[in-house]
Design an enzyme around this catalytic site. Structure first.
Site, PDB file in Angstrom:
ATOM      1  N   ALA A  32       0.868  -1.186   0.000  1.00 51.32           N
ATOM      2  CA  ALA A  32       0.000   0.000   0.000  1.00 51.32           C
ATOM      3  C   ALA A  32       0.906   1.237   0.000  1.00 51.32           C
ATOM      4  O   ALA A  32       0.822   2.108   0.880  1.00 51.32           O
ATOM      5  CB  ALA A  32      -0.967  -0.016   1.176  1.00 51.32           C
ATOM      6  N   HIS A  37       7.008   5.908   1.484  1.00 52.53           N
ATOM      7  CA  HIS A  37       7.849   4.771   1.058  1.00 52.53           C
ATOM      8  C   HIS A  37       8.788   5.216  -0.065  1.00 52.53           C
ATOM      9  O   HIS A  37       9.962   4.823  -0.095  1.00 52.53           O
ATOM     10  CB  HIS A  37       6.976   3.619   0.536  1.00 52.53           C
ATOM     11  N   LYS A 150       8.372   7.992  11.086  1.00 51.12           N
ATOM     12  CA  LYS A 150       7.004   7.895  11.632  1.00 51.12           C
ATOM     13  C   LYS A 150       6.923   6.758  12.657  1.00 51.12           C
ATOM     14  O   LYS A 150       6.232   6.855  13.647  1.00 51.12           O
ATOM     15  CB  LYS A 150       5.979   7.682  10.521  1.00 51.12           C
ATOM     16  N   GLN A 154       9.859   1.837  16.448  1.00 53.66           N
ATOM     17  CA  GLN A 154      10.281   0.692  15.620  1.00 53.66           C
ATOM     18  C   GLN A 154      11.749   0.862  15.189  1.00 53.66           C
ATOM     19  O   GLN A 154      12.514  -0.112  15.167  1.00 53.66           O
ATOM     20  CB  GLN A 154       9.379   0.576  14.398  1.00 53.66           C
TER      21      GLN A 154
HETATM   22  O1  PAF Z   1       7.025  -0.510   9.123  1.00 58.66           O
HETATM   23  C1  PAF Z   1       6.570  -1.474   8.480  1.00 58.66           C
HETATM   24  O2  PAF Z   1       5.938  -1.323   7.431  1.00 58.66           O
HETATM   25  C2  PAF Z   1       6.774  -2.875   9.040  1.00 58.66           C
HETATM   26  O3  PAF Z   1       6.752  -2.876  10.426  1.00 58.66           O
HETATM   27  C3  PAF Z   1       8.052  -3.559   8.501  1.00 58.66           C
HETATM   28  C4  PAF Z   1       9.305  -2.819   8.971  1.00 58.66           C
HETATM   29  C5  PAF Z   1       7.998  -3.605   6.987  1.00 58.66           C
HETATM   30  C6  PAF Z   1       8.118  -4.983   9.032  1.00 58.66           C
HETATM   31  O4  PAF Z   1       7.032  -5.748   8.615  1.00 58.66           O
END
Ligand code: PAF
Length: 280
Positions: A32, A37, A150, A154
């Site tokens: 998506a 990205h 964002k 993570q």
């Molecule tokens: O941030 C994301 O889209 C997901 O957490 C990742 C890093 C692709 C892992 O599935």
């Protein structure tokens, strides 16, 4: 752009590229795709000889089955935009390719980082993120891993996982891309209806308001921002100010860099965002 579905084929191809001294940049995604990205792909294209993007909606990082089922999937469109982005290689594995024979998962000792914010509200989420990225890094072995700011927590979690697992990969964090009204770009935004989409920009308004409230005690500034969000119809999981380096939650403004982090629901759509503040 070459497309691979099997890890062995991808890994063989990358070994050839590496033997030709090509540096590899990796952009993991769940598809998506949006301009956020694409900013990661662009950064990888600039810094590395070859860019690999993966699209894999990772079931192990969803702690809610409905959320996994509703996650937007737009693979044909994603392939078209990746073709136009200069991405060299796309990896689109099936679930069995990543998780064969229900292999016993590794447990990642993430410590404090897993007990707060996303870790607290999405139990098991970061174990799933680490698991899939660990597997992808083993297959791709990139020099650089490009991640969006964002997902601030993570980024910190994956940095820790990379150290724990001795991957020879450096993380490059790219600033959040925003829509004209400030809403952080996210695949989940696609699920917002017109009314929710208008309200969603209030997350950024709340972050900005806190940013400008340095003269107020932190807890008062936080209360005002929470009121703004609940008046706009959000159900807030958390809105916190943390030390930007350690993620320790603060109750008073600090002189060191800080980050405001928020997660809130509009209907059943969960949005997250953050803003880094220089220390006062
Ligand atoms: O941030 C994301 O889209 C997901 O957490 C990742 C890093 C692709 C892992 O599935």
């Amino acid at each position: 752009m070459k497309i691979f579905k099997l890890k062995e084929d991808l890994s063989n191809h990358l070994n050839i590229l590496r033997s030709q001294n090509s540096s590899i940049g990796f952009v993991p995604t769940m598809g998506a795709l949006h301009d956020g990205h694409l900013s990661l792909i662009k950064a990888s294209n600039q810094q590395c000889d070859k860019t690999v993007c993966s699209i894999f909606v990772n079931p192990t990082q969803f702690n809610n089955t409905a959320d996994l089922e509703k996650y937007p999937r737009t693979i044909e469109h994603d392939i078209v935009i990746l073709e136009n982005s200069g991405c060299d290689i796309l990896f689109i594995p099936e679930v069995d390719e990543i998780y064969p024979n229900n292999e016993q998962p590794v447990h990642y000792e993430l410590g404090f980082l897993e007990t707060i914010l996303e870790g607290e509200f999405r139990p098991g989420h970061f174990q799933g993120v680490c698991r899939v990225v660990d597997i992808l890094l083993n297959i791709i072995n990139p020099s650089f891993l490009f991640l969006g700011q964002k997902d601030y927590q993570q980024c910190m979690v994956l940095k820790k996982m990379i150290t724990l697992r001795n991957h020879h990969t450096s993380i490059v964090t790219i600033p959040t891309m925003r829509e004209a009204d400030g809403l952080a770009m996210s695949s989940r935004n696609m699920r917002l209806n017109t009314d929710q989409r208008i309200k969603a920009s209030k997350i950024y308004v709340a972050l900005q308001k806190m940013n400008q409230s340095g003269s107020l005690p932190l807890l008062i500034a936080k209360k005002q921002a929470l009121t703004l969000l609940s008046d706009a119809g959000f159900l807030v999981d958390y809105l916190e100010v943390a030390n930007a380096n350690t993620l320790e939650i603060l109750t008073e403004w600090e002189k060191t860099p800080m980050v405001i982090l928020v997660a809130a629901y509009l209907g059943d759509i969960r949005l997250i965002d953050n803003l880094i503040l220089p220390g006062i």
